[in-house]
Each structure stands twice: as structure tokens, then as C-alpha cells.
Write a protein that holds these residues in place. Sequence first.
Motif, PDB file in Angstrom:
ATOM      1  N   ASP A   1       1.056   0.574 -12.823  1.00 19.38           N
ATOM      2  CA  ASP A   1       0.918   0.023 -14.174  1.00 19.38           C
ATOM      3  C   ASP A   1       1.482  -1.394 -14.196  1.00 19.38           C
ATOM      4  OD1 ASP A   1       1.020  -0.641 -16.846  1.00 19.38           O
ATOM      5  OD2 ASP A   1       2.025   1.202 -17.480  1.00 19.38           O
ATOM      6  N   PRO A   2       0.614  -2.428 -14.118  1.00 19.95           N
ATOM      7  CA  PRO A   2       1.130  -3.803 -14.095  1.00 19.95           C
ATOM      8  C   PRO A   2       1.754  -4.229 -15.412  1.00 19.95           C
ATOM      9  CG  PRO A   2      -1.268  -3.800 -14.193  1.00 19.95           C
ATOM     10  CD  PRO A   2      -0.851  -2.385 -13.990  1.00 19.95           C
ATOM     11  N   GLU A   3       1.339  -3.637 -16.523  1.00 21.75           N
ATOM     12  CA  GLU A   3       1.900  -4.023 -17.820  1.00 21.75           C
ATOM     13  C   GLU A   3       3.353  -3.583 -17.952  1.00 21.75           C
ATOM     14  OE1 GLU A   3      -1.030  -2.078 -20.242  1.00 21.75           O
ATOM     15  OE2 GLU A   3      -2.057  -3.960 -20.651  1.00 21.75           O
ATOM     16  N   ALA A   4       3.631  -2.358 -17.543  1.00 22.62           N
ATOM     17  CA  ALA A   4       5.004  -1.854 -17.615  1.00 22.62           C
ATOM     18  C   ALA A   4       5.784  -2.140 -16.334  1.00 22.62           C
ATOM     19  CB  ALA A   4       4.986  -0.351 -17.873  1.00 22.62           C
ATOM     20  N   ASN A   5       5.102  -2.658 -15.309  1.00 19.80           N
ATOM     21  CA  ASN A   5       5.675  -2.864 -13.980  1.00 19.80           C
ATOM     22  C   ASN A   5       6.324  -1.576 -13.478  1.00 19.80           C
ATOM     23  OD1 ASN A   5       6.153  -4.461 -11.664  1.00 19.80           O
ATOM     24  ND2 ASN A   5       8.271  -4.800 -12.297  1.00 19.80           N
ATOM     25  N   LEU A   6       5.534  -0.506 -13.504  1.00 16.64           N
ATOM     26  CA  LEU A   6       5.982   0.796 -13.041  1.00 16.64           C
ATOM     27  C   LEU A   6       4.915   1.406 -12.132  1.00 16.64           C
ATOM     28  CD1 LEU A   6       7.442   2.320 -16.346  1.00 16.64           C
ATOM     29  CD2 LEU A   6       8.752   1.520 -14.361  1.00 16.64           C
ATOM     30  N   PHE A   7       5.375   2.254 -11.238  1.00 19.78           N
ATOM     31  CA  PHE A   7       4.480   3.004 -10.367  1.00 19.78           C
ATOM     32  C   PHE A   7       4.737   4.477 -10.621  1.00 19.78           C
ATOM     33  CE2 PHE A   7       3.459   4.637  -5.940  1.00 19.78           C
ATOM     34  CZ  PHE A   7       2.083   4.473  -6.076  1.00 19.78           C
ATOM     35  N   TYR A   8       3.697   5.187 -11.076  1.00 18.04           N
ATOM     36  CA  TYR A   8       3.834   6.588 -11.444  1.00 18.04           C
ATOM     37  C   TYR A   8       3.388   7.473 -10.279  1.00 18.04           C
ATOM     38  CZ  TYR A   8       3.578   4.189 -15.950  1.00 18.04           C
ATOM     39  OH  TYR A   8       3.765   3.322 -16.995  1.00 18.04           O
ATOM     40  N   ILE A   9       4.203   8.470  -9.968  1.00 19.02           N
ATOM     41  CA  ILE A   9       3.938   9.396  -8.874  1.00 19.02           C
ATOM     42  C   ILE A   9       3.840  10.806  -9.446  1.00 19.02           C
ATOM     43  CG2 ILE A   9       4.808  10.376  -6.713  1.00 19.02           C
ATOM     44  CD1 ILE A   9       6.474   7.765  -6.411  1.00 19.02           C
ATOM     45  N   GLY A  10       2.782  11.528  -9.083  1.00 23.03           N
ATOM     46  CA  GLY A  10       2.655  12.925  -9.464  1.00 23.03           C
ATOM     47  C   GLY A  10       3.174  13.805  -8.341  1.00 23.03           C
ATOM     48  N   ALA A  11       4.226  14.575  -8.619  1.00 23.03           N
ATOM     49  CA  ALA A  11       4.845  15.426  -7.600  1.00 23.03           C
ATOM     50  C   ALA A  11       4.254  16.825  -7.638  1.00 23.03           C
ATOM     51  CB  ALA A  11       6.357  15.492  -7.812  1.00 23.03           C
ATOM     52  N   GLY A  12       4.199  17.453  -6.472  1.00 22.02           N
ATOM     53  CA  GLY A  12       3.516  18.724  -6.323  1.00 22.02           C
ATOM     54  C   GLY A  12       4.402  19.936  -6.536  1.00 22.02           C
ATOM     55  N   ASN A  13       3.867  21.079  -6.113  1.00 18.55           N
ATOM     56  CA  ASN A  13       4.468  22.380  -6.342  1.00 18.55           C
ATOM     57  C   ASN A  13       5.657  22.644  -5.427  1.00 18.55           C
ATOM     58  OD1 ASN A  13       1.928  22.572  -4.491  1.00 18.55           O
ATOM     59  ND2 ASN A  13       3.258  24.208  -3.796  1.00 18.55           N
ATOM     60  N   GLY A  14       6.348  23.733  -5.729  1.00 19.39           N
ATOM     61  CA  GLY A  14       7.461  24.150  -4.903  1.00 19.39           C
ATOM     62  C   GLY A  14       7.016  24.872  -3.655  1.00 19.39           C
TER      63      GLY A  14
ATOM     64  N   ILE B   1       0.870  -1.173   0.000  1.00 20.26           N
ATOM     65  CA  ILE B   1       0.000   0.000   0.000  1.00 20.26           C
ATOM     66  C   ILE B   1       0.906   1.221   0.000  1.00 20.26           C
ATOM     67  CG2 ILE B   1      -1.798   1.280   1.207  1.00 20.26           C
ATOM     68  CD1 ILE B   1      -2.750  -1.402   0.163  1.00 20.26           C
ATOM     69  N   ALA B   2       0.709   2.102  -0.980  1.00 21.15           N
ATOM     70  CA  ALA B   2       1.527   3.310  -1.099  1.00 21.15           C
ATOM     71  C   ALA B   2       0.703   4.530  -0.724  1.00 21.15           C
ATOM     72  CB  ALA B   2       2.062   3.454  -2.520  1.00 21.15           C
ATOM     73  N   ILE B   3       1.365   5.486  -0.069  1.00 24.95           N
ATOM     74  CA  ILE B   3       0.686   6.705   0.364  1.00 24.95           C
ATOM     75  C   ILE B   3       1.660   7.884   0.268  1.00 24.95           C
ATOM     76  CG2 ILE B   3       1.271   6.380   2.807  1.00 24.95           C
ATOM     77  CD1 ILE B   3      -2.080   7.766   1.452  1.00 24.95           C
ATOM     78  N   GLY B   4       1.148   9.037  -0.146  1.00 23.94           N
ATOM     79  CA  GLY B   4       1.930  10.269  -0.175  1.00 23.94           C
ATOM     80  C   GLY B   4       1.450  11.222   0.895  1.00 23.94           C
ATOM     81  N   ASN B   5       1.678  12.521   0.690  1.00 24.59           N
ATOM     82  CA  ASN B   5       1.295  13.507   1.695  1.00 24.59           C
ATOM     83  C   ASN B   5       1.193  14.882   1.059  1.00 24.59           C
ATOM     84  OD1 ASN B   5       4.140  14.327   1.555  1.00 24.59           O
ATOM     85  ND2 ASN B   5       4.520  12.523   2.836  1.00 24.59           N
ATOM     86  N   GLY B   6       0.691  15.843   1.827  1.00 27.42           N
ATOM     87  CA  GLY B   6       0.608  17.230   1.397  1.00 27.42           C
ATOM     88  C   GLY B   6       1.321  18.133   2.380  1.00 27.42           C
ATOM     89  N   GLY B   7       1.484  19.408   2.003  1.00 26.66           N
ATOM     90  CA  GLY B   7       2.090  20.369   2.911  1.00 26.66           C
ATOM     91  C   GLY B   7       3.124  21.277   2.294  1.00 26.66           C
ATOM     92  N   ALA B   8       3.248  21.294   0.962  1.00 22.54           N
ATOM     93  CA  ALA B   8       4.287  22.107   0.332  1.00 22.54           C
ATOM     94  C   ALA B   8       4.141  23.583   0.677  1.00 22.54           C
ATOM     95  CB  ALA B   8       4.257  21.921  -1.187  1.00 22.54           C
ATOM     96  N   GLU B   9       2.894  24.071   0.754  1.00 20.22           N
ATOM     97  CA  GLU B   9       2.673  25.492   1.044  1.00 20.22           C
ATOM     98  C   GLU B   9       3.046  25.842   2.478  1.00 20.22           C
ATOM     99  OE1 GLU B   9       0.282  23.453  -0.013  1.00 20.22           O
ATOM    100  OE2 GLU B   9      -0.004  24.032  -2.112  1.00 20.22           O
ATOM    101  N   MET B  10       3.018  24.829   3.346  1.00 22.52           N
ATOM    102  CA  MET B  10       3.280  25.072   4.760  1.00 22.52           C
ATOM    103  C   MET B  10       4.770  25.008   5.088  1.00 22.52           C
ATOM    104  SD  MET B  10       0.191  25.432   5.672  1.00 22.52           S
ATOM    105  CE  MET B  10      -1.442  25.015   5.085  1.00 22.52           C
ATOM    106  N   GLY B  11       5.507  24.237   4.319  1.00 20.40           N
ATOM    107  CA  GLY B  11       6.912  23.997   4.582  1.00 20.40           C
ATOM    108  C   GLY B  11       7.139  22.520   4.813  1.00 20.40           C
ATOM    109  N   ALA B  12       7.203  21.742   3.734  1.00 13.57           N
ATOM    110  CA  ALA B  12       7.359  20.291   3.839  1.00 13.57           C
ATOM    111  C   ALA B  12       8.126  19.781   2.620  1.00 13.57           C
ATOM    112  CB  ALA B  12       6.004  19.593   3.934  1.00 13.57           C
ATOM    113  N   ARG B  13       8.671  18.606   2.749  1.00 14.17           N
ATOM    114  CA  ARG B  13       9.422  17.929   1.697  1.00 14.17           C
ATOM    115  C   ARG B  13       8.661  16.663   1.312  1.00 14.17           C
ATOM    116  NH1 ARG B  13      14.758  14.297   2.722  1.00 14.17           N
ATOM    117  NH2 ARG B  13      15.371  13.955   0.552  1.00 14.17           N
ATOM    118  N   GLY B  14       8.310  16.528   0.048  1.00 13.98           N
ATOM    119  CA  GLY B  14       7.429  15.451  -0.363  1.00 13.98           C
ATOM    120  C   GLY B  14       8.104  14.094  -0.464  1.00 13.98           C
ATOM    121  N   PHE B  15       7.337  13.056  -0.146  1.00 17.86           N
ATOM    122  CA  PHE B  15       7.804  11.687  -0.343  1.00 17.86           C
ATOM    123  C   PHE B  15       6.612  10.746  -0.431  1.00 17.86           C
ATOM    124  CE2 PHE B  15       7.897  12.526   4.245  1.00 17.86           C
ATOM    125  CZ  PHE B  15       7.160  11.475   4.766  1.00 17.86           C
ATOM    126  N   VAL B  16       6.857   9.567  -0.985  1.00 15.18           N
ATOM    127  CA  VAL B  16       5.866   8.495  -1.047  1.00 15.18           C
ATOM    128  C   VAL B  16       6.455   7.281  -0.350  1.00 15.18           C
ATOM    129  CG1 VAL B  16       4.642   6.891  -2.571  1.00 15.18           C
ATOM    130  CG2 VAL B  16       4.765   9.322  -3.151  1.00 15.18           C
TER     131      VAL B  16
END
Length: 693
Positions: free
Chosen positions: A262-275, A185-200
Motif C-alpha cells: 500500500d503506497p498511500e499508507a506506506n505499509l505492506f500487508y501479509i496474510g498469515a496461514g493456518n496452524g 521483491i517479497a516472497i512467502g512460502n507454504g508448508g504449515a500442514e507438513m511442519g514449517a514455520r512461516g516467514f516473508v
Amino acid sequence: MKRTFIGLASGLALLMAGCHGTGTQGTGATGSDEWPYYGHDRQEQRFSPVDLINRSTVGKLGLTWSAEVDSDRGQEATPLMVDGVVYVSTAWSLVYAFDAATGKQRWVYDPKTPHDSLISACCDAINRGVAVQGGKVYVGTLDGRLVAIDAKSGKLAWQVNTLEGAPSTMRYTITGAPRVVKDKIAIGNGGAEMGARGFVTAYDAASGKLAWRFYLTPNPDGKPDGAASDDVLKAKAYQSWGDGEWRRSGGGGTAWDAMTYDPEANLFYIGAGNGGPFDYQVRSGGKGDNLFLSSIVAVDPDTGKYRWHYQTTPSDSWDYTATQQIMTATLKIDGQPRDVLMQAPKNGYFYVLDRKTGKLLSAKPFAPVTWSTGIDMKTGRPNFVPNVHYQNGPAVLQPGPFGAHSWQAMSFSPRTGLVYIPVQFTTGAYQKLDKFQHRPVGQNAGITIPEFPEDQLPQILAATTGQLLAWDPVAQKARWSVPKRWFVNGGTLATAGDLVFQGDMDGVLSAYDAYDGKPLWSFKAGQSIIAPPISYRINGEQYIAVMAGFGGAGALVGKIVPNQPRSNGRLMVFKLGGTATLPKAPAVEQAPIDVAGLSSTGNADLGMAEYDRTCGVCHGANASVSYTADLRRSGALHDPALWKSVVIDGVLKDQGMVAFDKILTPQDAENIRAYVIRQAKKGAAAQGVAGKK
């Protein structure tokens, strides 16, 4: 005090028929009866292959059951239906389970999310959905936990703190849905506007044991994190950053929504947020592309190791996140089938990439775009317009920080070959701060925040609208569109019955002909719909389900979305021949704003600036919306001592109104009160109520 108008986005800064049949379903599809994943199938196409409800029968669609939830905050979740049970998350990260045919509640799980965690959220206490796998239901909580619930009993199976290892000075939330990635199970987070560094982070689905973590920006102190992303961050990302505020805040890049396995390509795509902060000069000294901000990043689903990336908005200074839905499909391009990835992020371009390599295949604007003149197909980079980073004065750009498309889901029909996008027409005027100072609480966006000039409101309202857009991803052009009165509306659902379903801010759920956009059916929900619908089948009957409930980021911006009365959210379920009715909503009459005797020794202009930085994220732009509590009507407004006890001393902490004693002085609080009094008098004058001038 000089102010700058940033158009439609002050809340977040705090915060067209033809060419059918070009797509194929692909092997990532799931069974037709259930809706087991956030996007229905692994491809996140949000297409239901059930066709019992179609262009000929949709007129017979009616409500069959509904269920009220316990919160009047925004409701943005996609329900899931597995084994005859509908699972849906609500505000404050609660999870409900209902019999999918009858609506009988089976259980509700409350993770006891601390209400003071709302101070770290950009846009309400919302939750966008759950994941279901192996007899468990998974939900991310606003305060940063991943919780596994037994699907039958509704009892806690396990929970982990996903923020373990993140600096305590950085402020995170979780509002997005977890994703099933094989046995993880994969999970990300929010908080870029507050002062945070993104990760999954990915966890073993059975035990909650950490499997891997991928950081989306480099470690501010330059040291390895012991994460799957270490090598690529050192080799690629670190060199794309200059010196600046990111070494304190982490730079942003939070993955708060889009993730696709994506099970066909065996890849997991992550959308990264703003600065974070927004201003590129403050964040990175005006140097480098700042990877992986506003990027699509592909990683190995087993190890979390980097495979490729594509950056939609290098050196992002505009909140142009790439956290919007990532959809995969097989399209016929140049006469040949091509496995592609599609995204319509905030920046207004529709991207088609080779999903195995990340190569850009095409990119065209699906909404007005003025921040660039196009995408260079050789380099994949945007062609920026002059002063786009607003260092030589304000820059008025389209779209604004709300974006041309946000988290509200789009859908794809393999039958029509069209993608159905809830488009937002927004403008923003960006201006740098005279001096940026990081704050431990409140927004750290790093740009000025406006008050809407009253004389500009007619033009603003006329330009701030929405649209349901049918987009041809092969030809990269619009096929049809339906105008929407408000710029924020619900996500879409496409079905094999050649229908497109969408709810809107006016509280109407509608069905349109998928080929030409002709309206075929509608239902008045009585409250705004910002969530996307789903469809499932039980015992030979097809159902449509959608959450209704006003809130979220759009509700923060008064006058360009309706200031709806507060009422608890509701799950509504429809089928052919349904005859149920919604309970009659109680009449809500708001008392006039009482300004008699109001006065303050504070400076309202200074209070306006402090309100924007500290208060607007919860109480809305201009102190003019009743999103959480309409401060113009607050009893504390009439008593300086009571106001101080709330703002500085935190007497309402248990209700989510934390103490601001670490960043505000008593004089700051009184300045804010002076500003709110000024807004109250404006509101009273608009209502024709006499008050002290």
C-alpha cells in the motif's frame, strides 16, 4: 478402524442489485493498458478500467490466440502484461513470455525444479504467478528459490535460496506469486500442514541481496532470529503460545499467497496461514491465541518492522487461513470516505478494516458459518460455539478446511461498489487423533482423515457447490449470486465495461452483468478453469486472458469435483471479433479398472489410515481420482515386489514419487496396497466390471 468424515476437505487436511457507486479508485491504480501487478494495481482490486468490451459488445468476443504449455498439472497463474508482452508461470514454476497481441512465444524459462520437491507441497506443483520490475521477471519455485529472469532474453539474471536460515527439518514450498515492494521483491512460502514455520523475505530487486525477513510465528527455541520480526514476536506473539508440538514444527503461519503493498499508507500487508498441526491442543497445549496464525500483519515495507495486526481466527484449529487476497480501497462509510482493507478469508467472514491502523470496521458472514455466532465488534474476536476445538468429540462445522473462499481471486468494481467473490460451500467434521506423532515426510495436520461414506454421497454432493457472489462491502450484504455446480471455480475479473468474468470447473469462461449477474457471454475451454482472468489493451483493442488447466487442491477430492481427463494447460486470449479456435482435444478413453486376480496379505483398514497420511496429498482422497496417477489402475498394484520398489525403494524418484523408506515399513506399503486394491474393486464394481471379491 474408526474413521471420521470431515466433509469436503479431506484433500486439504492432508492437505445479493442496489447501493451502487460506493467506491473510488484511489491513487494506487496503475495505467489502463497494462496488467503489471498480480492484482492489476497496488490495491489488488483486479479491476480493468478499459471498457471496449462491455455489456453491449461482449457478444462479439472471440478467441484470438491460445498457447499450450508443457504440463498437465494444475494451472493457477495470473498472467501479467507489460510493454506488449504477456508473462505467465505454469506448473513446476516454468515461465513463458508471449507477444500479447499475436501470441508468438518469445521465450520460456525452466528453473529445473526437482520433481521430488512435490512431496512437500500440499496441493499440486502449481504456481500462481510472477512479478515484473526493472526489466526482470521474478518467480518463486516449488523447491524454495526466488529466480530473477531477464525480461527480454529469458536468461537467468540471479537466484537466491529463500529457505536459507530455515531449519532443514522443516518442509517448505513456494506456490504463490512474488510482490513488488518499492525496490524490493517479497516472497512467502507454504508448508504449515507438513511442519514449517512461516516467514516473508524481501530482496533487492536488482541484485537479490537480502533486505529483511519477517517471521510469522516465534522461534521454537526461544532465541532471536536476527530478523525484523524479533521485537514484536518477543513482545506480543511468544506470550500467546503454550507448550506443544509447535516447538518442533514451528507452528505454521506460512504466507503462501496474500501480500499487498500500500503506497498511500506506506505499509505492506501479509496474510498469515493456518496452524500446524491443526489441533490447537496438540500444537499449543490448548493455550493462547497463537499469533500471528490466521492474521493480517502490516509491516514497514522498507525495514520489515511490525506496524499492526488483526487476527481473523484466534487459536486456529480448522485451517482457516488469512492468506486470501488482501484488497485496499476507499469506501464511503457513514457518509465519509474511509481508506480500508478488505478480505474474505477461509473462515467465511468478510472483513473491512481501517488499513492504516488495523481497526475492525465491520465483519459479516458471506457464506454459511457455524464455527462461531458472530464477531464481537468491541474486541474484534469471534464468538466460538461449544466444542469448536473438537476435544469432546467430533465437531461438524461450516466452512470446512477448504474454506468459504480460498486463493481464487475476488475483484472489486469502483463503478458498482461491489466485490465479486468465488464462494465455496463446504463442511468439515474435525476429530482429534488418539496420538499425534510428527513425521519427517507426509502430512502433519494432526487430525483424522476420512473416507467418504458411499451412503452419504448424495447429501454431500448436493451441499458441495459454489457460487459467484456480488457482495456490498459497505452494507455487508449480498446483492446477487450465480450458482455453480462445483465448489471449486476460477477467480474473477471486474471491468469498466460493467462486466464480471469467471471461469469454472466445467471449463466454461463466462461474462456476467456486474450490476445484476445476468449471463451475457460464454466460451467452452474444454478443460477446467481455476485461474483468474486479466484484461489489457494494445493498439486500441481490449483483450481478456486466462489460464486453463485442471489440478490444484480441489482435484484431490474425488466425486465432489469432476474427474477430468489429463491434458496440458493452455493460455487463452480473447478480443472482439476474434475468430481463432482451440485445437481439437484428443479423445481420452480410460481403460476399465482391472481387478482380476488382485489380492494382498496386508490389512486394508490399517492401509487406509496410512494412505491418508502419506499418499492422499498427491493421489487424492479415497484413492479414487486420477489427479497424478490413478493408483487403482497402476500396473504396480498387481505385483507386491514392484509396489514395494516404488513406495519404499523410490525407483520413480525422478518422476516425483520419492522413497518412503524413512517412514514406512514394507508391511505398511503392503497394507496401503491392500487398501488400494479394495478401492479398485469398488471402482470396478461401479463400472460393472467383474473382479475377485
